[in-house]
Scaffold this motif. Structure first.
Motif: not given
Length: 124
Positions: A2-4, A51-62, A68-71
């Motif tokens: 949320q803070n990003y 690239i994009g798939a991991n960005i989307i996964e990052a945004q859903a991270s907990s 950071t790992n997904f990025l």
């Protein structure tokens, strides 16, 4: 997370999506009966879309760590894509203009990801 900065998240997500579409268009133009083109095209398709798939996964991270790992995975995919695009360009298997344009965008996306990772790790 949320803070990003949400504007940056949307921008990089959209850029990665449009980038993947441009890579698909490039790959559709290649001579797939050439064995080396076929192998490189498959690798590039995987890395560029990752690239994009991991960005989307990052945004859903907990957690921040998971984000950071997904990025990091996304950045690794961008670096791999640079390699495959360079092979296509330097071997003459793809049009120089198209691959060069995609290489520039890959580097820009990678720079954004690297900068974001450094910020998240508190190193910036």
């Amino acid at each position: 997370m949320q803070n990003y900065n949400s504007k940056v998240k949307i921008e990089i997500k959209q850029r990665a999506y449009l980038y993947a579409l441009d890579v698909i268009k490039l790959l559709d133009q290649l001579n797939k009966s050439d064995l080396s083109v076929k192998v490189i095209a498959q690798q590039l398709m995987r890395s560029a879309t990752s690239i994009g798939a991991n960005i989307i996964e990052a945004q859903a991270s907990s957690s921040k760590k998971e984000f950071t790992n997904f990025l990091n995975h996304s950045l690794k995919s961008a670096n791999e894509s640079k390699f495959w695009l360079s092979l296509l360009k330097d071997s003459g298997k793809a049009k120089f203009d198209l691959t060069n344009k995609l290489l520039i965008e890959t580097k820009e996306i990678a720079n954004i990801l690297a900068s974001s990772i450094l910020t998240l790790k508190g190193k910036r």
